[in-house]
Design a protein around this motif. Structure first.
Motif, mmCIF file in Angstrom:
data_model
loop_
_atom_site.group_PDB
_atom_site.id
_atom_site.type_symbol
_atom_site.label_atom_id
_atom_site.label_comp_id
_atom_site.label_asym_id
_atom_site.label_seq_id
_atom_site.Cartn_x
_atom_site.Cartn_y
_atom_site.Cartn_z
ATOM 1 N N LYS A 233 26.583 28.229 3.427
ATOM 2 C CA LYS A 233 27.751 28.661 2.653
ATOM 3 C C LYS A 233 28.896 27.639 2.722
ATOM 4 C CE LYS A 233 29.003 31.881 -0.022
ATOM 5 N NZ LYS A 233 28.155 31.864 -1.214
ATOM 6 N N GLU A 255 21.583 30.137 2.634
ATOM 7 C CA GLU A 255 22.731 30.404 1.765
ATOM 8 C C GLU A 255 23.099 29.139 1.012
ATOM 9 O OE1 GLU A 255 25.641 33.590 2.673
ATOM 10 O OE2 GLU A 255 25.433 32.673 4.660
ATOM 11 N N SER A 257 25.828 26.982 -1.128
ATOM 12 C CA SER A 257 27.294 26.921 -1.211
ATOM 13 C C SER A 257 27.747 26.755 -2.656
ATOM 14 C CB SER A 257 27.827 25.768 -0.367
ATOM 15 O OG SER A 257 27.924 24.596 -1.135
ATOM 16 N N SER A 277 22.124 34.490 -2.715
ATOM 17 C CA SER A 277 23.166 33.475 -2.916
ATOM 18 C C SER A 277 22.761 32.444 -3.960
ATOM 19 C CB SER A 277 23.499 32.774 -1.594
ATOM 20 O OG SER A 277 22.412 31.990 -1.164
#
Ligand SMILES: *[C@@H]1O[C@H](CO)[C@@H](O)[C@H](O)[C@H]1NC(C)=O
Ligand SMILES: *[C@@H]1O[C@H](CO)[C@@H](O)[C@H](O)[C@H]1NC(C)=O
Ligand SMILES: *[C@@H]1O[C@H](CO)[C@@H](O)[C@H](O)[C@H]1NC(C)=O
Ligand SMILES: *[C@@H]1O[C@H](CO)[C@@H](O)[C@H](O)[C@H]1NC(C)=O
Length: 341
Positions: A233, A255, A257, A277
């Motif tokens: 992230k 995850e 970003s 995500s």
């Protein structure tokens, strides 16, 4: 008084005339070492090699100079030659930009004397038949970029690149390099590291976890193991290419970003499901997950409209938009209880 003036005049002007003449001799030597190719036909005794407007033509070689008439940049391109690397280039001691492109007939090693040119900013030697090891640059405090793509270089990647304080872009793709990727190759912010299409093996060093890559491209090698640490992230890497390797890790909890713009993980052994995500990463436009071992329903909504079925093709059992709906699978996945049904 006038004698002193005359002496000063003599000193300053003869030395600049001399150094200019020195580089003319070196250029003529380079031309000779290359077998006097037609592309350098205007390199003759007394030619005005610093006059860019006289020398620049698209697809031709050119030279630029410092204020004192020394060669600052030399570009030798598209020359029809059959010759070893013209090592007289190492006598151009003021050179900052050294570029040799598409000189397919250049063969043999790149001489290590180019690493001793003290003022280098940029070295671009691409699309030649030069072979042997990658030169070990280590004492070039101003070097910003090195591109040795698509030659016939072999051996390992010298770890000495890690000692170059300003190196921001290193490209060695399309050679025959073997061994592992050394750690800590680049130290600047948003660097670019392109090592694609070689025969590199082993794992990606964990230290690259904290690098804010503008571009990391290690596609087309035999790299293995887990590379999921590149994603997260809080990561600011923008483009990541790991395609055509043997990377093997679970994507389910990775995850992505908002900084990530593109990644290519195609043709690896990545398993698990595509995480939520993936659909919410704000900046993501160019992912590729095809030819892996992913399975399960794709995330819904978010930015999924941006992506074609090709992005997910040829996995083990992915389903859901833009792929065929999961209910087409037999046996159907177990129904999930949810109040919104
Ligand atoms: C540079 O070359 C051009 C074209 O040959 C010529 O017109 C010009 O006068 C030259 N400039 C200098 C400073 O010599
Ligand atoms: C590596 O090779 C692939 C397949 O030929 C090509 O699409 C890709 O552009 C190459 N990568 C680089 C950085 O040259
Ligand atoms: C994804 O990668 C595959 C295999 O390299 C390629 O055929 C396909 O065109 C790529 N798809 C997209 C959307 O980039
Ligand atoms: C990839 O998937 C497509 C569509 O399911 C299929 O037609 C094709 O044969 C697959 N290609 C490979 C190389 O498995």
């Amino acid at each position: 008084m006038s004698i002193i003036f005359f002496l000063v005049f003599l000193l300053c002007c003869t030395s600049s005339v001399l150094s200019k003449k020195d580089d003319e001799e070196v250029l003529l030597k380079i031309k000779k070492q290359l077998g006097s190719p037609d592309g350098l036909r205007w390199w003759v005794k007394g030619f005005d090699y610093c006059n860019a407007s006289a020398n620049i033509a698209p697809d031709y070689s050119y030279i630029t100079c410092t204020d004192t008439g020394r060669v600052r940049s030399i570009l030798l391109q598209n020359l029809d030659v059959t010759a070893p690397f013209p090592d007289a280039i190492c006598e151009l001691t003021e050179v900052q930009d050294l570029l040799l492109n598409h000189d397919l007939g250049l063969y043999g090693p790149i001489p290590s004397c180019i690493t001793e040119l003290p003022n280098l900013w940029e070295v671009i030697i691409t699309d030649t038949s030069l072979s042997g090891p990658v030169p070990s640059f280590y004492n070039n405090p101003n070097l910003l970029g090195i591109n040795l793509a698509r030659n016939h270089l072999s051996g390992t990647i010298p770890s000495s690149f890690s000692t170059l304080p300003k190196l921001n872009s290193l490209e060695l793709s399309g050679n025959y390099l073997t061994g592992t990727i050394p750690p800590g190759l680049l130290h600047t912010s948003t660097p670019s590291l392109v090592l694609a299409n070689n025969s590199l093996t082993g794992e990606l060093p964990k230290c690259y976890e904290s690098v804010d890559f503008w571009l990391l491209d290690v596609g087309g090698n035999q790299l293995s193991s887990d590379a999921s640490f590149l994603f997260g992230k809080q990561k600011t890497a923008v483009n990541i290419v790991l395609a055509n390797n043997d990377f093997e890790f679970d994507l389910s909890n990775v995850e992505f970003s908002d900084h990530l713009y593109g990644f290519d993980l195609s043709h690896n052994k990545i398993y698990g499901k595509v995480p939520d995500s993936f659909a919410t990463a704000a900046g993501l436009w160019y992912p590729n997950l095809s030819f892996n071992k992913l399975c399960g329903e794709l995330p819904r909504g978010g930015n999924m409209w941006r992506f074609s079925a090709q992005v997910f093709a040829n996995n083990t059992c992915l389903c859901g938009y833009p792929l065929p709906s999961c209910s087409n699978w037999a046996p159907a996945p177990a129904p999930v209880f949810s109040p919104s049904y």
